[in-house]
Scaffold this motif. Structure first.
Motif, short mmCIF file in Angstrom:
data_model
loop_
_atom_site.label_atom_id
_atom_site.label_comp_id
_atom_site.label_asym_id
_atom_site.label_seq_id
_atom_site.Cartn_x
_atom_site.Cartn_y
_atom_site.Cartn_z
N THR A 50 22.17 -66.77 -1.04
CA THR A 50 21.80 -65.35 -0.99
C THR A 50 21.63 -64.80 -2.40
N LEU A 51 20.79 -63.79 -2.52
CA LEU A 51 20.60 -63.06 -3.77
C LEU A 51 21.20 -61.67 -3.61
N ARG A 122 22.25 -53.65 2.93
CA ARG A 122 22.70 -52.69 1.93
C ARG A 122 24.15 -52.31 2.23
N ILE A 123 25.04 -52.55 1.27
CA ILE A 123 26.40 -52.05 1.37
C ILE A 123 26.64 -51.15 0.17
N ALA A 124 27.42 -50.09 0.36
CA ALA A 124 27.50 -49.07 -0.67
C ALA A 124 28.91 -48.54 -0.87
N LYS A 125 29.16 -48.09 -2.08
CA LYS A 125 30.42 -47.41 -2.39
C LYS A 125 30.37 -46.00 -1.82
N LYS A 126 31.46 -45.58 -1.23
CA LYS A 126 31.53 -44.25 -0.64
C LYS A 126 31.24 -43.19 -1.70
N GLU A 127 30.60 -42.13 -1.27
CA GLU A 127 30.27 -40.97 -2.11
C GLU A 127 29.09 -41.22 -3.05
N CYS A 128 28.42 -42.36 -2.92
CA CYS A 128 27.17 -42.56 -3.67
C CYS A 128 26.09 -41.66 -3.07
N LYS A 129 25.16 -41.26 -3.88
CA LYS A 129 24.00 -40.51 -3.42
C LYS A 129 22.77 -41.39 -3.52
N MET A 130 21.93 -41.31 -2.49
CA MET A 130 20.71 -42.10 -2.48
C MET A 130 19.56 -41.26 -1.96
N GLY A 131 18.36 -41.54 -2.45
CA GLY A 131 17.22 -40.80 -1.93
C GLY A 131 15.92 -41.14 -2.62
N PHE A 132 14.83 -40.93 -1.90
CA PHE A 132 13.48 -41.12 -2.42
C PHE A 132 13.02 -39.78 -2.99
N ILE A 133 13.39 -39.52 -4.23
CA ILE A 133 13.16 -38.20 -4.83
C ILE A 133 11.83 -38.11 -5.58
N GLN A 134 10.98 -39.11 -5.44
CA GLN A 134 9.72 -39.13 -6.19
C GLN A 134 8.89 -37.87 -5.98
N PHE A 183 32.21 -48.70 1.54
CA PHE A 183 33.52 -49.10 1.06
C PHE A 183 34.02 -48.11 0.01
N GLU A 184 35.34 -47.96 -0.07
CA GLU A 184 35.94 -47.09 -1.08
C GLU A 184 35.69 -47.64 -2.49
N LYS A 185 35.85 -48.95 -2.63
CA LYS A 185 35.57 -49.63 -3.89
C LYS A 185 34.65 -50.80 -3.59
N ILE A 186 33.85 -51.17 -4.57
CA ILE A 186 32.85 -52.21 -4.29
C ILE A 186 32.63 -53.06 -5.53
N GLU A 192 30.85 -60.88 -1.21
CA GLU A 192 31.25 -62.19 -0.68
C GLU A 192 31.93 -62.05 0.67
N ASP A 193 32.78 -61.03 0.81
CA ASP A 193 33.44 -60.80 2.09
C ASP A 193 32.43 -60.41 3.17
N TYR A 194 31.51 -59.51 2.82
CA TYR A 194 30.52 -59.05 3.79
C TYR A 194 29.62 -60.20 4.25
N LEU A 195 29.29 -61.08 3.32
CA LEU A 195 28.37 -62.18 3.61
C LEU A 195 29.08 -63.46 4.03
N SER A 196 30.39 -63.43 4.17
CA SER A 196 31.17 -64.66 4.36
C SER A 196 30.69 -65.50 5.54
N HIS A 197 30.39 -64.87 6.67
CA HIS A 197 29.95 -65.62 7.84
C HIS A 197 28.55 -66.21 7.62
N ILE A 198 27.72 -65.48 6.91
CA ILE A 198 26.37 -65.98 6.59
C ILE A 198 26.45 -67.18 5.65
N LEU A 199 27.32 -67.07 4.65
CA LEU A 199 27.43 -68.13 3.64
C LEU A 199 28.00 -69.43 4.20
N LYS A 200 28.64 -69.36 5.36
CA LYS A 200 29.19 -70.57 5.98
C LYS A 200 28.10 -71.44 6.59
#
Length: 255
Positions: A50-51, A122-134, A183-186, A192-200
């Protein structure tokens, strides 16, 4: 300091990290070269399953294109040269034969959101802001991100996000299905934890399932739709409304 860092992890993850925290991990021409380098590495290395794409620091995943560098480009032709180069890489990322993950460690806006959209997960740290602001800068998504977003979300939800040119919380985007986990922290261990089943699973299994999805997008002419989107952005790029909006934004940042 290098503008990007590529790290191969024993778990089977190749991590590509934008390393410009002082610029909120904005994309410049060197970062574009770095993404191409990471895709080449991940494609050829059979140990890579995975990348994972992320940014340095806690403030930003990616703030889009570097305004100081890219806004030396004034005409539609100049803009198209840059936009198409990154757009071609985002198509390659979206259709990459191995699974991809955006590890969103901070805000992801504009082109940063386009990069995240091109990843499979996509996995993200809580309280991040995201958007297509173009739209606030008088242009549309310039790297083909809108066309990809229409593949990832119900069309009416994707259109609303694009038209509003607003930012959203990770909780809002998880509810829509854009973000898979919050997640609270990322960090890379979270990936690795999120992808663990895929990586097996064996690499060939992963690639076969991804190939089936890519085939669907090829039949729906995703690449040509992205190209049209990039052309439209380049036309808007040279308009005075865009340059005035950018200058106003840059002046506000310096104050």
């Amino acid at each position: 300091m290098d503008d990007f860092i590529i790290t191969s992890h024993p778990s089977g993850i190749l991590e590509w990290r934008i390393n410009r925290p002082e610029k909120r991990n904005a994309v410049n021409f060197n970062v574009i070269k770095g993404l191409e380098e990471a895709l080449d590495w991940a494609e050829k290395d059979q140990q890579v399953k995975t990348l994972v794409i992320t940014g340095t620091g806690k403030q930003a995943f990616c703030s889009g294109g570097d305004l100081d560098e890219f806004h030396q480009l004034k005409t539609s032709e100049e803009a198209y040269s840059m936009l198409s180069k990154m757009g071609n890489l985002l198509y390659r990322l979206a259709t990459f034969i191995k699974p991809t993950l955006a590890l969103i460690n901070g805000s992801a806006v504009g082109g940063g959101c386009e990069i995240a959209t091109a990843c499979d997960f996509r996995i993200a740290k809580k309280e991040c802001k995201m958007g297509f602001i173009q739209g606030r800068l008088g242009i549309t998504t310039g790297w083909g991100g809108a066309s990809i977003l229409y593949e990832k979300l119900p069309p009416h939800e994707a259109m609303k996000i694009l038209l509003e040119a607003n930012t959203y919380s990770t909780d809002q985007l998880k509810e829509l299905g854009f973000v898979q986990e919050v997640f609270e922290k990322i960090d890379i261990h979270t990936a690795e934890d999120y992808l663990s089943h895929i990586l097996k699973n064996h690499l060939h299994v992963l690639m076969c399932y991804k190939e089936a999805l890519v085939s669907k997008w090829q039949h729906s002419a995703l690449q040509s739709r992205m190209e049209k989107e990039i052309r439209n952005c380049s036309i808007l790029w040279e308009k005075e409304e865009h340059h005035q909006a950018v200058e106003k934004f840059r002046t506000r940042k310096k104050e």
